[in-house]
Write an enzyme that holds these catalytic residues in place. Structure first.
Site, mmCIF file in Angstrom:
data_model
loop_
_atom_site.group_PDB
_atom_site.id
_atom_site.type_symbol
_atom_site.label_atom_id
_atom_site.label_comp_id
_atom_site.label_asym_id
_atom_site.label_seq_id
_atom_site.Cartn_x
_atom_site.Cartn_y
_atom_site.Cartn_z
ATOM 1 N N GLY A 19 0.640 -1.251 -0.086
ATOM 2 C CA GLY A 19 0.071 0.040 0.015
ATOM 3 C C GLY A 19 0.579 1.359 0.099
ATOM 4 O O GLY A 19 0.423 2.303 0.456
ATOM 5 N N ASN A 43 1.852 2.994 -2.525
ATOM 6 C CA ASN A 43 1.053 3.847 -3.190
ATOM 7 C C ASN A 43 -0.324 4.679 -2.932
ATOM 8 O O ASN A 43 -0.457 5.770 -2.805
ATOM 9 C CB ASN A 43 0.673 3.281 -4.746
ATOM 10 C CG ASN A 43 1.962 3.326 -5.724
ATOM 11 O OD1 ASN A 43 2.468 4.404 -6.497
ATOM 12 N ND2 ASN A 43 2.455 2.100 -5.728
ATOM 13 N N LYS A 100 -7.887 -13.785 -10.503
ATOM 14 C CA LYS A 100 -9.124 -13.085 -10.706
ATOM 15 C C LYS A 100 -10.007 -13.377 -9.617
ATOM 16 O O LYS A 100 -9.508 -14.128 -8.694
ATOM 17 C CB LYS A 100 -9.848 -13.449 -11.881
ATOM 18 C CG LYS A 100 -9.993 -15.045 -11.916
ATOM 19 C CD LYS A 100 -10.666 -15.551 -13.144
ATOM 20 C CE LYS A 100 -11.075 -16.936 -12.952
ATOM 21 N NZ LYS A 100 -11.971 -17.252 -14.191
ATOM 22 N N MET A 141 -3.857 -6.895 -7.592
ATOM 23 C CA MET A 141 -3.122 -7.930 -8.211
ATOM 24 C C MET A 141 -4.215 -9.007 -8.862
ATOM 25 O O MET A 141 -3.933 -10.124 -9.026
ATOM 26 C CB MET A 141 -2.223 -8.632 -7.459
ATOM 27 C CG MET A 141 -0.784 -7.948 -7.049
ATOM 28 S SD MET A 141 -0.202 -6.695 -8.000
ATOM 29 C CE MET A 141 0.852 -8.216 -8.824
ATOM 30 N N ARG A 142 -5.307 -8.438 -9.093
ATOM 31 C CA ARG A 142 -6.357 -9.301 -9.807
ATOM 32 C C ARG A 142 -6.778 -8.857 -11.100
ATOM 33 O O ARG A 142 -7.056 -7.535 -11.138
ATOM 34 C CB ARG A 142 -7.589 -9.659 -9.012
ATOM 35 C CG ARG A 142 -7.220 -9.744 -7.605
ATOM 36 C CD ARG A 142 -7.568 -11.303 -7.264
ATOM 37 N NE ARG A 142 -7.100 -11.747 -5.977
ATOM 38 C CZ ARG A 142 -6.912 -12.812 -5.366
ATOM 39 N NH1 ARG A 142 -7.765 -13.875 -6.352
ATOM 40 N NH2 ARG A 142 -7.041 -13.159 -4.155
ATOM 41 N N ASN A 145 -4.911 2.775 -13.151
ATOM 42 C CA ASN A 145 -4.048 1.622 -12.559
ATOM 43 C C ASN A 145 -2.719 2.068 -12.730
ATOM 44 O O ASN A 145 -2.312 3.171 -13.809
ATOM 45 C CB ASN A 145 -4.121 0.243 -13.214
ATOM 46 C CG ASN A 145 -3.261 -0.550 -12.791
ATOM 47 O OD1 ASN A 145 -3.136 -0.858 -11.565
ATOM 48 N ND2 ASN A 145 -2.238 -1.512 -13.733
ATOM 49 N N HIS A 175 1.309 0.895 -13.099
ATOM 50 C CA HIS A 175 2.083 -0.111 -13.722
ATOM 51 C C HIS A 175 3.510 0.247 -13.659
ATOM 52 O O HIS A 175 4.037 1.139 -13.963
ATOM 53 C CB HIS A 175 1.714 -0.410 -14.929
ATOM 54 C CG HIS A 175 2.420 -1.708 -15.309
ATOM 55 N ND1 HIS A 175 2.079 -2.900 -15.203
ATOM 56 C CD2 HIS A 175 3.395 -1.798 -16.257
ATOM 57 C CE1 HIS A 175 3.111 -4.039 -15.822
ATOM 58 N NE2 HIS A 175 3.952 -3.163 -16.472
HETATM 59 C C1 GRF Z 1 3.563 -0.881 -7.661
HETATM 60 O O1 GRF Z 1 5.019 -1.259 -8.278
HETATM 61 C C2 GRF Z 1 2.670 -0.770 -8.571
HETATM 62 O O2 GRF Z 1 3.063 -0.303 -9.898
HETATM 63 C C3 GRF Z 1 2.036 -2.293 -8.878
HETATM 64 O O3 GRF Z 1 2.096 -3.003 -7.821
HETATM 65 C C4 GRF Z 1 2.923 -2.363 -6.796
HETATM 66 C C5 GRF Z 1 2.207 -1.859 -5.603
HETATM 67 O O4 GRF Z 1 2.870 -1.456 -4.316
HETATM 68 N N1 GRF Z 1 0.988 -2.163 -9.853
HETATM 69 P P1 GRF Z 1 2.358 -0.696 -3.261
HETATM 70 O O5 GRF Z 1 1.430 -1.669 -2.676
HETATM 71 O O6 GRF Z 1 1.550 0.386 -3.728
HETATM 72 O O7 GRF Z 1 3.395 -0.515 -2.271
#
Ligand code: GRF
Length: 195
Positions: free
Chosen positions: A13, A15, A66, A93-94, A110, A112
């Site tokens: 988490g 982000n 999924k 991650m789904r 999203n 990435h």
């Molecule tokens: C990030 O690197 C994002 O790009 C990818 O999953 C990771 C999530 O990291 N989709 P966090 O849980 O936000 O630390």
């Protein structure tokens, strides 16, 4: 009026925290209405609780990539009920299917960890490191029914250094993500980026 965000994540988490901190600082004019996860013990949910946000954990799924349609339908319902206007995938991650894609059509974004369209899919930083590219980065994009293929809304480039390991590279990309995600969200709220 502040844009109402529903945020989904599966892991640590970081982000999500960058988005919540930007809201606290006043650099992002948005409101978090629900933070959801496919794992009840995901760190993102404890971070969310510390910020005082409502949380929702999906019941365990028998799949890895999924959700069962009924679990995804319930998740979409919870997000809608909370007032979500924009669905933010922050390390979820789904692969999204009809229940979420239809409920929030054109309103899902999203992040990435590569410069899409290069290196879609899992462990994109490791793919870039193995390919020995001189630079990679991160991308915020709209979500559609294809994996990591929706319209690109913003990117930050990150250099690959000679002594990088996949882990050091991923850490540098994540730092860039924490700048990019709140910035793109703010640009959506001001209308600078149209979705
Ligand atoms: C990030 O690197 C994002 O790009 C990818 O999953 C990771 C999530 O990291 N989709 P966090 O849980 O936000 O630390």
């Amino acid at each position: 009026m502040a844009l109402k965000l529903g945020i989904l994540g599966s892991g640590k988490g970081s982000n999500f925290v960058s988005i919540a901190e930007a809201i606290q600082k006043g650099t992002l004019d948005a409101e978090v209405v629900l933070v959801g996860s496919d794992f009840a013990d995901a760190l993102i949910l404890s971070h969310a609780a510390k910020f005082g946000f409502a949380t929702y954990a999906c019941p365990p799924s028998q799949f890895k990539t999924k959700l069962e349609p009924e679990i995804e339908t319930q998740l979409a319902h919870e997000l809608k009920k909370a007032g979500t206007e924009l669905l933010v995938l922050a390390g979820f991650m789904r692969v999204l299917k009809r229940p979420l894609l239809d409920t929030f059509a054109g309103k899902i974004i999203n992040i990435h960890p590569s410069l899409l369209p290069a290196f879609p899919g899992l462990k994109a930083w490791e793919q870039a490191w193995k390919a020995q590219v001189p630079e990679t980065g991160c991308t915020v994009h709209l979500v559609n029914d294809q994996i990591d293929a929706g319209r690109i809304l913003g990117q930050i480039k990150v250099p690959v250094q000679a002594d990088d390991t996949p882990e050091t590279l991923h850490a540098r990309i994540q730092k860039a993500e924490h700048t990019l995600f709140p910035q793109v969200l703010q640009d959506i709220t001001t209308g600078k980026i149209r979705i």
